[in-house]
Design a protein around this motif. Structure first.
Motif, PDB file in Angstrom:
ATOM      1  N   ALA A  42       0.633  -1.255  -0.185  1.00  0.00           N
ATOM      2  CA  ALA A  42      -0.167  -0.046  -0.020  1.00  0.00           C
ATOM      3  C   ALA A  42       1.126   1.012   0.010  1.00  0.00           C
ATOM      4  N   ILE A  43       0.373   2.687  -0.390  1.00  0.00           N
ATOM      5  CA  ILE A  43       0.958   3.508   0.104  1.00  0.00           C
ATOM      6  C   ILE A  43      -0.224   4.499   0.695  1.00  0.00           C
ATOM      7  N   LEU A  44       1.654   5.356   1.649  1.00  0.00           N
ATOM      8  CA  LEU A  44       0.916   6.010   2.011  1.00  0.00           C
ATOM      9  C   LEU A  44       1.102   7.681   1.893  1.00  0.00           C
ATOM     10  N   THR A  82      -8.227  18.002   3.900  1.00  0.00           N
ATOM     11  CA  THR A  82      -8.930  19.166   2.269  1.00  0.00           C
ATOM     12  C   THR A  82      -9.224  18.853   1.159  1.00  0.00           C
ATOM     13  N   LEU A  83      -9.308  17.375   1.513  1.00  0.00           N
ATOM     14  CA  LEU A  83     -10.124  16.838  -0.026  1.00  0.00           C
ATOM     15  C   LEU A  83     -10.933  15.097   0.459  1.00  0.00           C
ATOM     16  N   ASP A  84     -11.416  15.491  -0.563  1.00  0.00           N
ATOM     17  CA  ASP A  84     -13.589  14.498  -0.557  1.00  0.00           C
ATOM     18  C   ASP A  84     -12.578  13.300  -0.870  1.00  0.00           C
ATOM     19  N   ASP A  85     -12.874  12.127  -0.948  1.00  0.00           N
ATOM     20  CA  ASP A  85     -13.351  11.037  -1.543  1.00  0.00           C
ATOM     21  C   ASP A  85     -14.955  11.507  -2.620  1.00  0.00           C
ATOM     22  N   PRO A  86     -14.866  11.261  -3.448  1.00  0.00           N
ATOM     23  CA  PRO A  86     -13.888   9.966  -4.026  1.00  0.00           C
ATOM     24  C   PRO A  86     -13.123  11.261  -5.207  1.00  0.00           C
ATOM     25  N   LEU A  87     -11.588   9.965  -4.661  1.00  0.00           N
ATOM     26  CA  LEU A  87     -10.451  10.662  -5.166  1.00  0.00           C
ATOM     27  C   LEU A  87     -10.460  10.305  -6.638  1.00  0.00           C
ATOM     28  N   GLU A  88      -9.386  11.329  -7.668  1.00  0.00           N
ATOM     29  CA  GLU A  88      -9.434  10.801  -8.539  1.00  0.00           C
ATOM     30  C   GLU A  88      -8.319   9.789  -9.658  1.00  0.00           C
ATOM     31  N   TRP A  89      -7.658   9.530  -8.882  1.00  0.00           N
ATOM     32  CA  TRP A  89      -6.944   8.173  -8.555  1.00  0.00           C
ATOM     33  C   TRP A  89      -7.009   7.542  -8.254  1.00  0.00           C
ATOM     34  N   ALA A  90      -7.100   5.984  -9.522  1.00  0.00           N
ATOM     35  CA  ALA A  90      -7.507   5.020  -8.550  1.00  0.00           C
ATOM     36  C   ALA A  90      -7.093   4.447  -8.145  1.00  0.00           C
ATOM     37  N   ASN A  91      -7.947   3.467  -6.766  1.00  0.00           N
ATOM     38  CA  ASN A  91      -7.840   3.183  -5.702  1.00  0.00           C
ATOM     39  C   ASN A  91      -6.734   3.942  -5.003  1.00  0.00           C
ATOM     40  N   ALA A  92      -7.462   5.010  -4.295  1.00  0.00           N
ATOM     41  CA  ALA A  92      -6.853   6.062  -3.466  1.00  0.00           C
ATOM     42  C   ALA A  92      -7.807   6.724  -3.370  1.00  0.00           C
ATOM     43  N   THR A  93      -8.269   6.615  -1.738  1.00  0.00           N
ATOM     44  CA  THR A  93      -9.012   6.851  -0.447  1.00  0.00           C
ATOM     45  C   THR A  93      -8.753   8.580  -0.127  1.00  0.00           C
ATOM     46  N   VAL A  94      -9.484   8.563   0.551  1.00  0.00           N
ATOM     47  CA  VAL A  94      -9.017   9.435   1.818  1.00  0.00           C
ATOM     48  C   VAL A  94      -8.920   9.234   3.309  1.00  0.00           C
ATOM     49  N   LEU A  95      -7.415   9.469   3.978  1.00  0.00           N
ATOM     50  CA  LEU A  95      -7.530   8.816   5.748  1.00  0.00           C
ATOM     51  C   LEU A  95      -8.156   9.583   6.225  1.00  0.00           C
TER      52      LEU A  95
END
Length: 180
Positions: A42-44, A82-95
Protein backbone atom coordinates in the motif's frame (compact mmCIF):
# COMPACT_ATOMS: atom_id res chain seq x y z
CA UNK A 1 0.92 -6.16 11.21
CA UNK A 2 2.43 -4.06 8.45
CA UNK A 3 5.36 -1.72 8.39
CA UNK A 4 5.69 1.90 7.36
CA UNK A 5 8.69 2.31 5.07
CA UNK A 6 9.64 5.87 4.16
CA UNK A 7 11.76 6.80 1.13
CA UNK A 8 13.24 10.30 0.68
CA UNK A 9 15.71 11.85 -1.75
CA UNK A 10 17.77 14.20 0.45
CA UNK A 11 20.78 16.49 0.10
CA UNK A 12 23.72 16.46 2.51
CA UNK A 13 22.21 19.45 4.30
CA UNK A 14 18.81 17.78 4.68
CA UNK A 15 16.85 19.38 1.83
CA UNK A 16 14.04 17.23 0.39
CA UNK A 17 12.05 19.91 -1.44
CA UNK A 18 11.43 19.57 -5.19
CA UNK A 19 13.82 16.70 -5.94
CA UNK A 20 14.35 17.87 -9.53
CA UNK A 21 17.90 18.71 -8.37
CA UNK A 22 18.59 14.95 -8.26
CA UNK A 23 18.32 14.60 -12.07
CA UNK A 24 21.94 15.52 -12.78
CA UNK A 25 23.07 12.43 -10.82
CA UNK A 26 20.98 10.01 -12.83
CA UNK A 27 19.02 7.10 -11.45
CA UNK A 28 20.86 3.78 -11.34
CA UNK A 29 19.37 0.34 -11.73
CA UNK A 30 20.53 -0.48 -8.20
CA UNK A 31 18.66 2.56 -6.84
CA UNK A 32 15.53 1.36 -8.62
CA UNK A 33 15.95 -2.08 -7.08
CA UNK A 34 16.38 -0.60 -3.59
CA UNK A 35 13.22 1.50 -3.93
CA UNK A 36 11.40 -1.45 -5.50
CA UNK A 37 11.98 -3.46 -2.32
CA UNK A 38 9.97 -0.83 -0.42
CA UNK A 39 7.01 -1.01 -2.81
CA UNK A 40 5.02 -3.79 -1.21
CA UNK A 41 1.31 -3.55 -0.44
CA UNK A 42 0.00 0.00 0.00
CA UNK A 43 0.93 3.65 -0.30
CA UNK A 44 0.47 6.41 2.29
CA UNK A 45 0.76 10.01 1.10
CA UNK A 46 0.17 13.53 2.29
CA UNK A 47 -2.08 15.74 0.15
CA UNK A 48 0.70 17.72 -1.54
CA UNK A 49 2.58 14.59 -2.60
CA UNK A 50 -0.66 12.94 -3.72
CA UNK A 51 -1.37 15.94 -5.94
CA UNK A 52 2.13 15.70 -7.46
CA UNK A 53 2.17 11.90 -7.82
CA UNK A 54 -1.32 11.48 -9.30
CA UNK A 55 -0.65 13.10 -12.70
CA UNK A 56 2.93 11.80 -12.88
CA UNK A 57 2.17 8.15 -12.12
CA UNK A 58 -1.34 7.71 -13.52
CA UNK A 59 0.00 8.36 -17.03
CA UNK A 60 2.34 5.35 -16.74
CA UNK A 61 -0.48 2.83 -16.69
CA UNK A 62 0.31 -0.69 -15.50
CA UNK A 63 3.92 -0.81 -16.69
CA UNK A 64 5.91 -2.90 -14.21
CA UNK A 65 9.37 -1.56 -15.12
CA UNK A 66 8.49 2.11 -14.63
CA UNK A 67 6.69 1.42 -11.34
CA UNK A 68 3.31 2.29 -12.83
CA UNK A 69 1.86 -1.11 -11.90
CA UNK A 70 2.62 -0.56 -8.21
CA UNK A 71 1.63 3.11 -8.03
CA UNK A 72 -1.57 2.71 -10.03
CA UNK A 73 -2.64 -0.72 -8.77
CA UNK A 74 -1.93 -0.37 -5.05
CA UNK A 75 -4.34 1.05 -2.51
CA UNK A 76 -3.37 4.65 -1.79
CA UNK A 77 -4.32 6.29 1.50
CA UNK A 78 -4.15 10.09 1.52
CA UNK A 79 -3.78 11.98 4.77
CA UNK A 80 -5.70 15.18 4.20
CA UNK A 81 -8.43 17.30 5.73
CA UNK A 82 -8.96 19.31 2.53
CA UNK A 83 -9.79 16.65 -0.07
CA UNK A 84 -12.87 14.42 -0.15
CA UNK A 85 -13.62 11.01 -1.62
CA UNK A 86 -13.86 10.02 -4.34
CA UNK A 87 -10.34 10.92 -5.40
CA UNK A 88 -9.47 10.90 -9.10
CA UNK A 89 -6.59 8.43 -8.90
CA UNK A 90 -7.64 4.77 -9.02
CA UNK A 91 -7.55 2.96 -5.66
CA UNK A 92 -6.99 6.22 -3.74
CA UNK A 93 -9.03 7.11 -0.68
CA UNK A 94 -8.98 9.87 1.89
CA UNK A 95 -7.77 8.74 5.30
CA UNK A 96 -8.73 12.09 6.87
CA UNK A 97 -6.57 14.57 8.73
CA UNK A 98 -3.48 13.29 10.52
CA UNK A 99 -4.46 10.94 13.33
CA UNK A 100 -1.81 8.54 14.67
CA UNK A 101 -4.48 6.12 15.89
CA UNK A 102 -6.02 5.88 12.42
CA UNK A 103 -2.58 5.34 10.87
CA UNK A 104 -1.77 2.62 13.42
CA UNK A 105 -5.08 0.96 12.49
CA UNK A 106 -4.06 1.08 8.82
CA UNK A 107 -0.68 -0.40 9.72
CA UNK A 108 -2.39 -3.16 11.70
CA UNK A 109 -4.72 -3.97 8.79
CA UNK A 110 -2.00 -4.91 6.27
CA UNK A 111 0.48 -7.78 6.20
CA UNK A 112 3.17 -6.02 4.17
CA UNK A 113 4.85 -2.69 3.81
CA UNK A 114 3.17 0.68 3.47
CA UNK A 115 5.30 2.88 1.20
CA UNK A 116 5.68 6.60 1.95
CA UNK A 117 7.57 9.00 -0.31
CA UNK A 118 7.86 12.77 -0.06
CA UNK A 119 5.03 13.88 2.23
CA UNK A 120 7.43 15.77 4.52
CA UNK A 121 4.89 17.04 7.07
CA UNK A 122 3.35 13.57 7.27
CA UNK A 123 6.76 11.92 7.69
CA UNK A 124 7.71 14.35 10.45
CA UNK A 125 4.51 13.47 12.32
CA UNK A 126 4.96 9.72 11.74
CA UNK A 127 8.52 9.92 13.10
CA UNK A 128 7.41 11.94 16.13
CA UNK A 129 4.73 9.36 16.90
CA UNK A 130 7.06 6.37 16.46
CA UNK A 131 5.13 4.94 13.49
CA UNK A 132 8.03 4.66 11.01
CA UNK A 133 9.68 1.25 10.76
CA UNK A 134 12.33 2.19 8.21
CA UNK A 135 13.51 5.60 7.06
CA UNK A 136 15.35 5.16 3.76
CA UNK A 137 17.35 8.27 2.95
CA UNK A 138 18.89 8.43 -0.51
CA UNK A 139 21.60 10.98 0.29
CA UNK A 140 22.92 12.97 -2.69
CA UNK A 141 26.47 14.38 -2.64
CA UNK A 142 25.40 18.02 -2.69
CA UNK A 143 24.55 20.72 -0.15
CA UNK A 144 21.80 22.95 -1.51
CA UNK A 145 21.93 25.71 1.10
CA UNK A 146 18.19 26.33 1.22
CA UNK A 147 14.88 24.56 0.83
CA UNK A 148 12.47 22.50 2.88
CA UNK A 149 14.37 20.13 5.13
CA UNK A 150 13.16 16.77 6.32
CA UNK A 151 13.67 17.59 9.98
CA UNK A 152 12.19 20.81 11.34
CA UNK A 153 14.30 23.14 13.45
CA UNK A 154 14.39 21.75 16.97
CA UNK A 155 12.95 18.34 15.98
CA UNK A 156 14.95 15.57 17.60
CA UNK A 157 14.45 12.06 16.24
CA UNK A 158 16.56 9.26 17.70
CA UNK A 159 17.27 6.61 15.05
CA UNK A 160 19.39 3.50 14.63
CA UNK A 161 21.39 2.83 11.46
CA UNK A 162 20.29 -0.47 9.94
CA UNK A 163 22.04 -0.53 6.57
CA UNK A 164 23.98 1.54 4.02
CA UNK A 165 24.31 1.03 0.28
CA UNK A 166 26.46 3.22 -1.99
CA UNK A 167 25.56 3.65 -5.65
CA UNK A 168 27.79 4.33 -8.66
CA UNK A 169 26.45 7.89 -9.04
CA UNK A 170 27.66 8.99 -5.58
CA UNK A 171 24.29 8.58 -3.85
CA UNK A 172 24.20 6.55 -0.64
CA UNK A 173 21.09 4.87 0.76
CA UNK A 174 21.07 5.04 4.53
CA UNK A 175 18.35 3.00 6.19
CA UNK A 176 17.37 3.86 9.75
CA UNK A 177 14.95 2.29 12.18
CA UNK A 178 13.69 3.12 15.65
CA UNK A 179 16.28 3.06 18.43
CA UNK A 180 16.61 -0.22 20.27
Amino acid sequence: MGTIDVHEFISLDGVVEDPSWTAEYGFTEAMGAAIGKLCDQAILLGRTTYEAFHPAWSERGDDVESGGAFFNGSPKHVVTSTLDDPLEWANATVLGGYDPTRIQELKDSVDGGIYVSGSVRLVRALLADGLVDTLNLFVYPVALGSGLRLFADGQQVPLRLLETEPFDNGVVRMTYGPPV
